[in-house]
Design an enzyme around this catalytic site. Structure first.
Site, PDB file in Angstrom:
ATOM      1  N   GLU A 102      -9.674  -2.057   4.798  1.00  0.00           N
ATOM      2  CA  GLU A 102     -10.356  -1.835   6.069  1.00  0.00           C
ATOM      3  C   GLU A 102     -11.552  -2.791   6.180  1.00  0.00           C
ATOM      4  O   GLU A 102     -11.927  -3.438   5.192  1.00  0.00           O
ATOM      5  CB  GLU A 102     -10.810  -0.367   6.148  1.00  0.00           C
ATOM      6  CG  GLU A 102      -9.658   0.648   6.071  1.00  0.00           C
ATOM      7  CD  GLU A 102      -8.762   0.694   7.330  1.00  0.00           C
ATOM      8  OE1 GLU A 102      -8.771  -0.273   8.118  1.00  0.00           O
ATOM      9  OE2 GLU A 102      -8.056   1.697   7.506  1.00  0.00           O
ATOM     10  N   HIS A 113      -7.543  -5.071   9.620  1.00  0.00           N
ATOM     11  CA  HIS A 113      -7.214  -4.794   8.208  1.00  0.00           C
ATOM     12  C   HIS A 113      -5.923  -5.511   7.805  1.00  0.00           C
ATOM     13  O   HIS A 113      -5.059  -5.781   8.631  1.00  0.00           O
ATOM     14  CB  HIS A 113      -7.153  -3.284   7.909  1.00  0.00           C
ATOM     15  CG  HIS A 113      -5.995  -2.529   8.459  1.00  0.00           C
ATOM     16  ND1 HIS A 113      -6.076  -1.206   8.842  1.00  0.00           N
ATOM     17  CD2 HIS A 113      -4.707  -2.878   8.682  1.00  0.00           C
ATOM     18  CE1 HIS A 113      -4.898  -0.787   9.262  1.00  0.00           C
ATOM     19  NE2 HIS A 113      -4.046  -1.786   9.180  1.00  0.00           N
ATOM     20  N   ASP A 141       0.825  -1.203   0.000  1.00  0.00           N
ATOM     21  CA  ASP A 141       0.000   0.000   0.000  1.00  0.00           C
ATOM     22  C   ASP A 141       0.864   1.260   0.000  1.00  0.00           C
ATOM     23  O   ASP A 141       2.076   1.197   0.231  1.00  0.00           O
ATOM     24  CB  ASP A 141      -0.963   0.004   1.207  1.00  0.00           C
ATOM     25  CG  ASP A 141      -0.322  -0.568   2.466  1.00  0.00           C
ATOM     26  OD1 ASP A 141       0.912  -0.528   2.577  1.00  0.00           O
ATOM     27  OD2 ASP A 141      -1.055  -1.062   3.330  1.00  0.00           O
ATOM     28  N   ASN A 144      -8.013  -3.288  13.832  1.00  0.00           N
ATOM     29  CA  ASN A 144      -9.385  -3.556  13.385  1.00  0.00           C
ATOM     30  C   ASN A 144      -9.435  -4.735  12.407  1.00  0.00           C
ATOM     31  O   ASN A 144     -10.470  -5.005  11.811  1.00  0.00           O
ATOM     32  CB  ASN A 144      -9.989  -2.304  12.725  1.00  0.00           C
ATOM     33  CG  ASN A 144      -9.231  -1.884  11.472  1.00  0.00           C
ATOM     34  OD1 ASN A 144      -8.273  -2.529  11.064  1.00  0.00           O
ATOM     35  ND2 ASN A 144      -9.660  -0.789  10.847  1.00  0.00           N
TER      36      ASN A 144
HETATM   37  C1  F6R Z   1       1.289  -1.502   6.124  1.00  0.00           C
HETATM   38  C2  F6R Z   1       0.082  -2.308   6.189  1.00  0.00           C
HETATM   39  C3  F6R Z   1      -0.761  -2.357   7.410  1.00  0.00           C
HETATM   40  C4  F6R Z   1       0.048  -2.677   8.667  1.00  0.00           C
HETATM   41  C5  F6R Z   1      -0.873  -2.719   9.879  1.00  0.00           C
HETATM   42  C6  F6R Z   1      -0.105  -3.031  11.160  1.00  0.00           C
HETATM   43  O1  F6R Z   1       1.909  -1.637   4.858  1.00  0.00           O
HETATM   44  O2  F6R Z   1      -0.212  -2.927   5.217  1.00  0.00           O
HETATM   45  O3  F6R Z   1      -1.754  -3.342   7.233  1.00  0.00           O
HETATM   46  O4  F6R Z   1       0.688  -3.912   8.503  1.00  0.00           O
HETATM   47  O5  F6R Z   1      -1.523  -1.506  10.023  1.00  0.00           O
HETATM   48  O6  F6R Z   1       0.763  -1.982  11.432  1.00  0.00           O
HETATM   49  P1  F6R Z   1       1.870  -2.113  12.584  1.00  0.00           P
HETATM   50  O7  F6R Z   1       2.830  -3.139  12.131  1.00  0.00           O
HETATM   51  O8  F6R Z   1       2.496  -0.751  12.643  1.00  0.00           O
HETATM   52  O9  F6R Z   1       1.145  -2.500  13.818  1.00  0.00           O
END
Ligand code: F6R
Length: 256
Positions: free
Chosen positions: A157, A152, A81, A150
């Protein structure tokens, strides 16, 4: 030599390893990547994530590269992303993140590193091109994922369809709050991003998820021990033949 002592948890909806430490998870995944590179003569295609969860793994890959154990010169990478509206050199852009934590410390060829389009202009066509470039690279061999509190994956989302493709998405407020730590203030966190779809992610041949810390405990309980709720994107991994989670004790607090 580091000895892996991780434990496969019984009765989870997706295979899940409880690790003694984040270091253990990073070692296990670095070992998988190293084996994949050896098997493919260095020519693997990796799907990469940003955020806090993968930083230790990237540090370990940089260490292995510096020790002469692996080369990423022929590897292609596709990031999950990217925020919309940030310049490529913005310190909070995912391109800048990858440069800092992985690209700069290895011999990855920047021409072989790919990020989803993040420009509003002709976005639909650019997203279709992006999907085609994944196909042209032979598909993703090994995809790394983190998980949002959440549920994702990527920036898919809750309520993202399991067959969704790469597209623009509005970030949940909880995601913006969680990611505000990378910006001066929450007002600077973009409201939109482009993410690989859940369907795109499911096409990768191997999916590996890192989840550490108590902020992930609640969603992991819902996914690993709960009903198959299609509103939670992480539940899509139940449909994948080679998906696994690596979680620490804090993240496993409600299930182990
Ligand atoms: C980032 C991504 C998100 C993160 C998720 C967890 O490229 O795809 O899905 O993996 O928000 O983030 P952290 O690792 O910071 O808890």
């Amino acid at each position: 030599m580091f000895c892996l002592a991780m434990k496969l948890l019984p009765h989870t909806t997706v295979p899940t390893y409880l690790v003694d430490s984040q270091h253990e998870a990073n070692e296990a995944l670095a070992l998988e990547i190293s084996s994949l590179l050896s098997a493919r003569d260095g020519r693997a295609t990796l799907g990469l994530a940003t955020g806090s969860s993968p930083i230790g793994l990237y540090t370990e890959l940089v260490r292995r590269h510096r020790a002469g154990e692996i080369s990423l010169k022929e590897v292609q990478t596709f990031n999950l992303d990217e925020y919309m509206g940030l310049t490529h050199d913005h310190p909070a852009s995912y391109r800048a993140f990858m440069s800092e934590h992985l690209f700069r410390g290895t011999d990855l060829d920047l021409e072989k590193t790919h990020f989803p389009p993040s420009d509003e202009v002709e976005l639909e066509a650019s997203c279709a091109n992006w999907e085609s470039s994944i196909q042209a690279a032979g598909g993703i061999d090994w995809q790394l994922l983190g998980v949002g509190r959440n549920g994702h994956i990527g920036f898919n989302e809750p309520d993202s369809p399991f067959d969704s493709r790469t597209r623009r998405i509005e970030l949940a407020e909880s995601t913006r709050e969680a990611n505000a730590r990378f910006f001066e203030s929450i007002d600077e966190v973009p409201r939109f991003a482009v993410t690989m779809g859940v369907g795109t992610i499911l096409e990768a041949r191997r999916l590996r998820v890192l989840a550490f810390g108590d902020t992930k405990a609640h969603i992991l309980e819902r996914v690993l021990h709960g009903e198959d709720d299609e509103s939670i994107p992480l539940n899509a991994l139940r449909e994948h033949p080679d998906a696994a989670l690596y979680i620490d004790a804090a993240a496993a607090a409600r299930i182990a």
